[in-house]
Design an enzyme around this catalytic site. Sequence first.
Site, PDB file in Angstrom:
ATOM      1  N   TYR A  96     -10.207  -5.454  12.908  1.00 17.76           N
ATOM      2  CA  TYR A  96      -9.383  -5.382  11.850  1.00 17.76           C
ATOM      3  C   TYR A  96      -9.307  -6.356  10.936  1.00 17.76           C
ATOM      4  O   TYR A  96      -9.096  -7.498  11.125  1.00 17.76           O
ATOM      5  CB  TYR A  96      -7.917  -4.954  11.997  1.00 17.76           C
ATOM      6  N   ASN A 103     -15.434  26.134 -24.535  1.00 22.72           N
ATOM      7  CA  ASN A 103     -16.492  25.216 -23.780  1.00 22.72           C
ATOM      8  C   ASN A 103     -15.995  25.197 -22.353  1.00 22.72           C
ATOM      9  O   ASN A 103     -14.945  25.690 -21.799  1.00 22.72           O
ATOM     10  CB  ASN A 103     -15.544  23.821 -24.336  1.00 22.72           C
ATOM     11  N   ASN A 158      -2.397  -1.730  13.643  1.00 22.40           N
ATOM     12  CA  ASN A 158      -3.711  -1.475  13.655  1.00 22.40           C
ATOM     13  C   ASN A 158      -4.352  -0.369  14.511  1.00 22.40           C
ATOM     14  O   ASN A 158      -5.130   0.445  13.743  1.00 22.40           O
ATOM     15  CB  ASN A 158      -4.594  -2.730  14.348  1.00 22.40           C
ATOM     16  N   GLU A 167     -17.874  21.251 -16.395  1.00 29.73           N
ATOM     17  CA  GLU A 167     -18.133  19.962 -16.719  1.00 29.73           C
ATOM     18  C   GLU A 167     -17.458  18.831 -16.055  1.00 29.73           C
ATOM     19  O   GLU A 167     -17.934  17.871 -15.628  1.00 29.73           O
ATOM     20  CB  GLU A 167     -17.865  19.749 -18.368  1.00 29.73           C
ATOM     21  N   LYS A 194      -8.034   3.645   1.739  1.00 25.14           N
ATOM     22  CA  LYS A 194      -7.429   4.583   1.497  1.00 25.14           C
ATOM     23  C   LYS A 194      -7.572   5.488   0.406  1.00 25.14           C
ATOM     24  O   LYS A 194      -7.453   6.752  -0.076  1.00 25.14           O
ATOM     25  CB  LYS A 194      -5.919   4.611   2.071  1.00 25.14           C
ATOM     26  N   THR A 204     -38.087  26.406 -12.107  1.00 25.78           N
ATOM     27  CA  THR A 204     -38.300  25.261 -11.474  1.00 25.78           C
ATOM     28  C   THR A 204     -38.524  24.351 -12.771  1.00 25.78           C
ATOM     29  O   THR A 204     -39.187  24.847 -13.611  1.00 25.78           O
ATOM     30  CB  THR A 204     -39.598  25.388 -10.610  1.00 25.78           C
ATOM     31  N   HIS A 205     -38.185  23.086 -12.526  1.00 23.91           N
ATOM     32  CA  HIS A 205     -38.395  22.209 -13.740  1.00 23.91           C
ATOM     33  C   HIS A 205     -37.576  22.706 -15.130  1.00 23.91           C
ATOM     34  O   HIS A 205     -37.789  22.502 -16.045  1.00 23.91           O
ATOM     35  CB  HIS A 205     -39.709  21.954 -14.173  1.00 23.91           C
ATOM     36  N   GLN A 258      -7.545  -1.981   4.203  1.00 22.10           N
ATOM     37  CA  GLN A 258      -6.683  -1.043   3.530  1.00 22.10           C
ATOM     38  C   GLN A 258      -6.967  -0.323   2.231  1.00 22.10           C
ATOM     39  O   GLN A 258      -6.573   0.579   1.690  1.00 22.10           O
ATOM     40  CB  GLN A 258      -5.360  -1.994   3.256  1.00 22.10           C
ATOM     41  N   LYS A 275     -15.439  27.396 -30.952  1.00 16.06           N
ATOM     42  CA  LYS A 275     -15.975  27.037 -29.541  1.00 16.06           C
ATOM     43  C   LYS A 275     -15.168  27.501 -28.351  1.00 16.06           C
ATOM     44  O   LYS A 275     -14.063  27.662 -28.469  1.00 16.06           O
ATOM     45  CB  LYS A 275     -15.635  25.350 -29.432  1.00 16.06           C
ATOM     46  N   SER A 294     -11.906  24.228 -28.722  1.00 13.70           N
ATOM     47  CA  SER A 294     -12.232  22.941 -29.464  1.00 13.70           C
ATOM     48  C   SER A 294     -11.028  22.559 -30.338  1.00 13.70           C
ATOM     49  O   SER A 294     -10.562  23.295 -31.074  1.00 13.70           O
ATOM     50  CB  SER A 294     -13.365  22.930 -30.286  1.00 13.70           C
ATOM     51  N   SER A 340       0.779  -1.045   0.048  1.00 21.36           N
ATOM     52  CA  SER A 340       0.004   0.100  -0.102  1.00 21.36           C
ATOM     53  C   SER A 340       0.747   1.305  -0.036  1.00 21.36           C
ATOM     54  O   SER A 340       0.263   2.362   0.020  1.00 21.36           O
ATOM     55  CB  SER A 340      -1.006  -0.139   1.279  1.00 21.36           C
TER      56      SER A 340
HETATM   57  N1  ARG Z   1      -1.609  -1.061   5.711  1.00 18.37           N
HETATM   58  C1  ARG Z   1      -2.519  -1.618   6.564  1.00 18.37           C
HETATM   59  C2  ARG Z   1      -3.768  -0.764   6.271  1.00 18.37           C
HETATM   60  O1  ARG Z   1      -3.836   0.145   5.892  1.00 18.37           O
HETATM   61  C3  ARG Z   1      -1.951  -1.056   7.864  1.00 18.37           C
HETATM   62  C4  ARG Z   1      -2.316  -2.149   8.815  1.00 18.37           C
HETATM   63  C5  ARG Z   1      -2.039  -3.447   8.594  1.00 18.37           C
HETATM   64  N2  ARG Z   1      -2.107  -4.606   9.858  1.00 18.37           N
HETATM   65  C6  ARG Z   1      -2.145  -5.526   9.740  1.00 18.37           C
HETATM   66  N3  ARG Z   1      -2.179  -6.259  10.607  1.00 18.37           N
HETATM   67  N4  ARG Z   1      -1.814  -6.023   8.298  1.00 18.37           N
HETATM   68  O2  ARG Z   1      -4.712  -1.183   6.829  1.00 18.37           O
END
Ligand code: ARG
Length: 480
Positions: free
Chosen positions: A328, A296, A121, A301, A336, A166-167, A333, A294, A288, A34
Amino acid sequence: MSKKNHPTSEGSRKLWGGRFKAATDPTVERFSASIHFDQALARYDIRGSIAHARMLGRTALIPAADADALVAGLEQIARQIEAGEFPFDPALEDIHMNIEARLTEAVGPVAGRLHTGRSRNDQVATDLALYLRDACGAAQRGILDLRAVLVERASEHIDTVLPGYTHLQRAQPVRLAHHWLAFFELLGRDAQRFADASTRLMECPLGSGAIAGSTLPLDRGDTAAALGFDAPTRNSMDSVSARDGALEVMAAAAICMVGLSRLAEELVIWSTSEFGFVELADAYSTGSSLMPQKKNPDVPELVRGKTGRVVGNLVSLLTTLKGLPMTYNRDMQEDKEPLFDSMATLSDSLEVMAGSVATLTVNVDRMAAAAQDPMLLATDLAEALVREGVPFREAHETVGRIVAHCVEGGHDLAELSRETLQGFHKAFTAGSGDLLELEGSFAQRDLPGGTARVRVAEALDAARAEIEATHAQLDGDPGP
Ligand code: ARG
């Protein structure tokens, strides 16, 4: 354990390598890493580690000199990351392991004391809480900037009138200031949602360990206070499994984006030749590649388009979490990337919308011409009858017949004589020329929240005061 039962050199690089004999499959390594996204948590991770190391020193769980060495090493790593010189290594999985491994290189075996009484964790939960509090603050600031622009532009256009819709059908005339202040209100609630979400991110997960706390006499109050939390969390299992804080913030981001998307959609419509109400500045539009004429509205958008992503990110995390047993699970993971993406997208969208609104040109005449449509005052005609004691339903029906008469015969609603009107209802006291007068119509709409000039002027004053107060409040907040 005999020597040959020891992990391979690859396996032993892992900080959890003790019970492993063979190296991780390279695909698994890539699949589970990660670091390419959780490096965004680096500074929170280091702050958490510094607070933890200091606490370990203060409670004499480790020698004071070791705590000092850990803190110095972590500060050095923080500088290295800041300078973009940190060699993030996918083989070390995540940000936590990358920093700890680097710390070992920097300060030697004493680094092995940092993880005392801690798990990744509770560590990642703490990092996330700190990140989320920062992100809520940043979102509030971005929203405030856009609200300030809306108030500024609204102030210029208190006397610019346009049809309210409205509408997407012309409904009743409104002041442009009133219209933009509607978005000011909407965005105010968005800011409140972020402020409110922050209040539930004030308990510190650190010290919850992997799931069940620690046998060591950690001082959880100390780390909580050092990191700007109000108190330690109250249940170690909840601490390591909860991701509703992220959900809330992502929901606030999705709701905010939906509001921005509506403002964006309006700018797209308003800048068509058909409407011609506004022209976006060159800096906020594109051309464009094929059609030279154009211009745009790509920026609004894209805000509209990116709203889909932010909504999707929320659904993605909700779905990830829905089947997870306590506590956990590695699935978490996956929180994120959608979270970071939502917050970055929101921040950019707020900024480009503020720029677009700040720089667009209002075509006051086009708006006014559209607002002159006498049909927009048909309700006023009905209300004139109500003032003469006619029940509203009867007045509505009468004016409906008058409108039909105008549409069929090509008559102008604003030019019907008193006699003509009385042919539809005896209670009419004047011709429509006198009854349907735009200025008078506005002046009468002076209920609280209305579009009368005095009300809009009051609303603008209140909005300016609110901007100033919010500025002071956000500037005074040191953040996590
Ligand atoms: N990279 C993990 C996460 O974002 C960190 C925690 C991992 N904990 C574990 N026991 N593998 O969740």
